[in-house]
Write a protein that holds these residues in place. Sequence first.
Motif, PDB file in Angstrom:
ATOM      1  N   VAL A 364      33.341  27.446  38.370  1.00 26.85           N
ATOM      2  CA  VAL A 364      33.537  26.436  39.626  1.00 26.85           C
ATOM      3  C   VAL A 364      32.863  25.225  39.444  1.00 26.85           C
ATOM      4  O   VAL A 364      33.247  23.972  39.070  1.00 26.85           O
ATOM      5  N   SER A 365      31.659  25.216  38.747  1.00 28.00           N
ATOM      6  CA  SER A 365      30.446  24.254  38.526  1.00 28.00           C
ATOM      7  C   SER A 365      30.895  23.172  37.488  1.00 28.00           C
ATOM      8  O   SER A 365      30.534  22.115  37.503  1.00 28.00           O
ATOM      9  N   MET A 366      31.765  24.130  36.468  1.00 25.69           N
ATOM     10  CA  MET A 366      31.890  23.298  35.195  1.00 25.69           C
ATOM     11  C   MET A 366      33.342  22.924  35.276  1.00 25.69           C
ATOM     12  O   MET A 366      33.892  22.346  34.298  1.00 25.69           O
ATOM     13  N   GLY A 367      34.028  23.007  36.363  1.00 28.72           N
ATOM     14  CA  GLY A 367      35.622  22.772  36.433  1.00 28.72           C
ATOM     15  C   GLY A 367      36.330  23.284  35.548  1.00 28.72           C
ATOM     16  O   GLY A 367      37.462  22.939  35.310  1.00 28.72           O
ATOM     17  N   VAL A 368      36.345  24.736  35.624  1.00 28.18           N
ATOM     18  CA  VAL A 368      36.888  25.569  34.816  1.00 28.18           C
ATOM     19  C   VAL A 368      37.553  26.655  35.724  1.00 28.18           C
ATOM     20  O   VAL A 368      37.031  27.065  36.723  1.00 28.18           O
ATOM     21  N   PRO A 369      38.973  27.111  35.439  1.00 26.73           N
ATOM     22  CA  PRO A 369      39.692  27.918  36.503  1.00 26.73           C
ATOM     23  C   PRO A 369      38.975  29.087  36.493  1.00 26.73           C
ATOM     24  O   PRO A 369      38.467  29.806  35.631  1.00 26.73           O
ATOM     25  N   VAL A 370      38.973  29.710  37.598  1.00 21.99           N
ATOM     26  CA  VAL A 370      38.331  31.169  38.049  1.00 21.99           C
ATOM     27  C   VAL A 370      39.360  32.096  37.892  1.00 21.99           C
ATOM     28  O   VAL A 370      39.030  33.311  37.611  1.00 21.99           O
ATOM     29  N   ALA A 371      40.547  31.922  38.170  1.00 22.25           N
ATOM     30  CA  ALA A 371      41.983  33.013  37.979  1.00 22.25           C
ATOM     31  C   ALA A 371      41.789  34.004  36.967  1.00 22.25           C
ATOM     32  O   ALA A 371      42.059  35.168  36.950  1.00 22.25           O
ATOM     33  N   PRO A 372      41.643  33.424  35.714  1.00 25.44           N
ATOM     34  CA  PRO A 372      41.578  34.600  34.537  1.00 25.44           C
ATOM     35  C   PRO A 372      40.387  35.585  34.694  1.00 25.44           C
ATOM     36  O   PRO A 372      40.634  36.700  34.112  1.00 25.44           O
ATOM     37  N   LEU A 373      39.496  35.523  35.378  1.00 23.74           N
ATOM     38  CA  LEU A 373      38.581  36.348  35.604  1.00 23.74           C
ATOM     39  C   LEU A 373      38.797  37.511  36.127  1.00 23.74           C
ATOM     40  O   LEU A 373      38.322  38.689  35.758  1.00 23.74           O
ATOM     41  N   GLY A 374      39.989  37.650  36.845  1.00 22.80           N
ATOM     42  CA  GLY A 374      40.706  38.910  37.464  1.00 22.80           C
ATOM     43  C   GLY A 374      41.274  39.864  36.598  1.00 22.80           C
ATOM     44  O   GLY A 374      41.217  41.006  36.634  1.00 22.80           O
ATOM     45  N   LEU A 375      41.585  39.320  35.488  1.00 26.59           N
ATOM     46  CA  LEU A 375      41.717  39.835  34.371  1.00 26.59           C
ATOM     47  C   LEU A 375      40.897  40.415  33.006  1.00 26.59           C
ATOM     48  O   LEU A 375      40.727  41.271  32.671  1.00 26.59           O
ATOM     49  N   LEU A 376      39.855  39.308  32.784  1.00 28.40           N
ATOM     50  CA  LEU A 376      38.979  39.391  32.058  1.00 28.40           C
ATOM     51  C   LEU A 376      37.726  40.567  32.440  1.00 28.40           C
ATOM     52  O   LEU A 376      37.210  41.251  31.381  1.00 28.40           O
ATOM     53  N   VAL A 377      37.860  40.869  33.604  1.00 24.73           N
ATOM     54  CA  VAL A 377      36.810  41.802  34.172  1.00 24.73           C
ATOM     55  C   VAL A 377      37.337  43.151  33.835  1.00 24.73           C
ATOM     56  O   VAL A 377      36.365  43.927  33.583  1.00 24.73           O
ATOM     57  N   ALA A 378      38.568  43.321  33.323  1.00 27.12           N
ATOM     58  CA  ALA A 378      39.018  44.726  33.100  1.00 27.12           C
ATOM     59  C   ALA A 378      38.668  44.923  31.555  1.00 27.12           C
ATOM     60  O   ALA A 378      38.745  46.089  31.333  1.00 27.12           O
ATOM     61  N   VAL A 379      38.609  44.071  30.605  1.00 21.13           N
ATOM     62  CA  VAL A 379      38.117  44.213  29.404  1.00 21.13           C
ATOM     63  C   VAL A 379      36.456  44.089  28.851  1.00 21.13           C
ATOM     64  O   VAL A 379      36.251  43.755  27.888  1.00 21.13           O
ATOM     65  N   GLU A 380      35.873  43.909  30.135  1.00 20.43           N
ATOM     66  CA  GLU A 380      34.416  43.720  30.057  1.00 20.43           C
ATOM     67  C   GLU A 380      33.608  45.150  29.494  1.00 20.43           C
ATOM     68  O   GLU A 380      32.424  44.899  29.169  1.00 20.43           O
ATOM     69  N   THR A 381      34.356  46.153  29.382  1.00 23.89           N
ATOM     70  CA  THR A 381      33.736  47.451  29.051  1.00 23.89           C
ATOM     71  C   THR A 381      33.046  47.341  27.605  1.00 23.89           C
ATOM     72  O   THR A 381      31.806  47.675  27.334  1.00 23.89           O
ATOM     73  N   PHE A 382      33.925  46.610  26.756  1.00 21.71           N
ATOM     74  CA  PHE A 382      33.168  46.701  25.446  1.00 21.71           C
ATOM     75  C   PHE A 382      32.098  45.658  25.479  1.00 21.71           C
ATOM     76  O   PHE A 382      30.959  45.711  24.844  1.00 21.71           O
ATOM     77  N   PRO A 383      32.290  44.402  25.805  1.00 20.14           N
ATOM     78  CA  PRO A 383      31.030  43.492  25.688  1.00 20.14           C
ATOM     79  C   PRO A 383      29.966  44.028  26.510  1.00 20.14           C
ATOM     80  O   PRO A 383      28.753  43.640  26.022  1.00 20.14           O
TER      81      PRO A 383
END
Length: 416
Positions: A364-383
Amino acid sequence: MKSAWIILSALVAGMLLGVATELVAPGAGNASLPFIEPIGILWLNALKMTIVPLVVALLITGITATADAARAGKLAFRAVMTFLGAIFLTGLMSLLVTPLLLELFPLSTGAADALRSGLGGSTDAAPSPTFGDFLLSLIPTNPIAAAAETAILPLIIFTTIFAFAITKLEPPQRATLSGFFKALGDAMLIVIGWVLALAPIGVFALGYALAVKAGFAAFGGLIHYVLILMGIGVSCLILGLLLAWLVVGIPLPRFVRAMVPTMAVAISTQSSLASLPAMLKSSEELGVDPKKADVVLPLAVALFRFTSPAMNLAVVIYVAWLFGIELSPWEMAVGLAVAMAAALSSVSLPGSISFVTSIAPIAVSMGVPVAPLGLLVAVETFPDIFRTLGNVVGDVAATKFAADGVEEPEPTGETP
């Protein structure tokens, strides 16, 4: 760990169903979107509604806890300063390395367009603010309005000032306010825990919608994202090893040998807290006075997230790159500052919770969309494996550095 794999499985199942629906009955997927996609959006909105109050509560408790730790003695103060310097370096590294990795290993145009379309994005980026606009946005005239408008940067600045003001109060007053925000944060964590319990349903719906819109290219896009994040994780690990060698002064073979058992625990548990006993043993093998390690390592586990600024910034930079948003130098500087604040405030949070609460404010502070985080959290297992590996390396190296700078061990506060 189990929850993360369930969420990942829900994402894969949703995407496979979306692709299969379009293949078997072309048009059926798009016809079903008005019924399935709102479920995912509703879950995402529930996740986003917790961000502002949770960020405020965690930032205040994180700053007050850090200030209290720094007051605890010379060793604790040196440790806290070491933590701050280390997370600044990792964040700065990410700002330089992530764009380089994206340039060296770009996602194909077709896959990028499909993934962006599936996530509801646009290549039309908003114009970057001028430096004057940026300066004027730093101080909120109305913090309540800033919170209502999700203006994260001015809200964080106000909250930071307020938190430092709390540290100057008399102990009874400081304890009252710190306790209030600690309770607020705990309550919001319960709420976000309820929301994340529904994550398999929400992520399944979002994954289904993404696959219907983007097809198989969505899989390629997510794999590319995971590989870039893992690349930043490897970079953090290398940076941690270099700092242990060049700054702390530990020969690299000796440090790696001492860290092997700790790294094994970190990989199997993906938890710095669970790795604490192994880290105590590793620090002892590196010559750290056990009394000093008993002070610094628990403090590191509570406050120090060596990889968080780097990997959280990498997520935001990736989303900005995908959506065609060009980040200005001061927006990157703001992102680094917010990433450092978020790293201090994500005290002992589970990975899925800290992913949202740490990265959303940066985005939000950098003006970048937040919505993709809802999907990206699902693939956080490997990173997340590399997050934990880098964190334990940073914890032990910082403990050695802090301990070497203090001649006498300090009491832990325990009674004999």
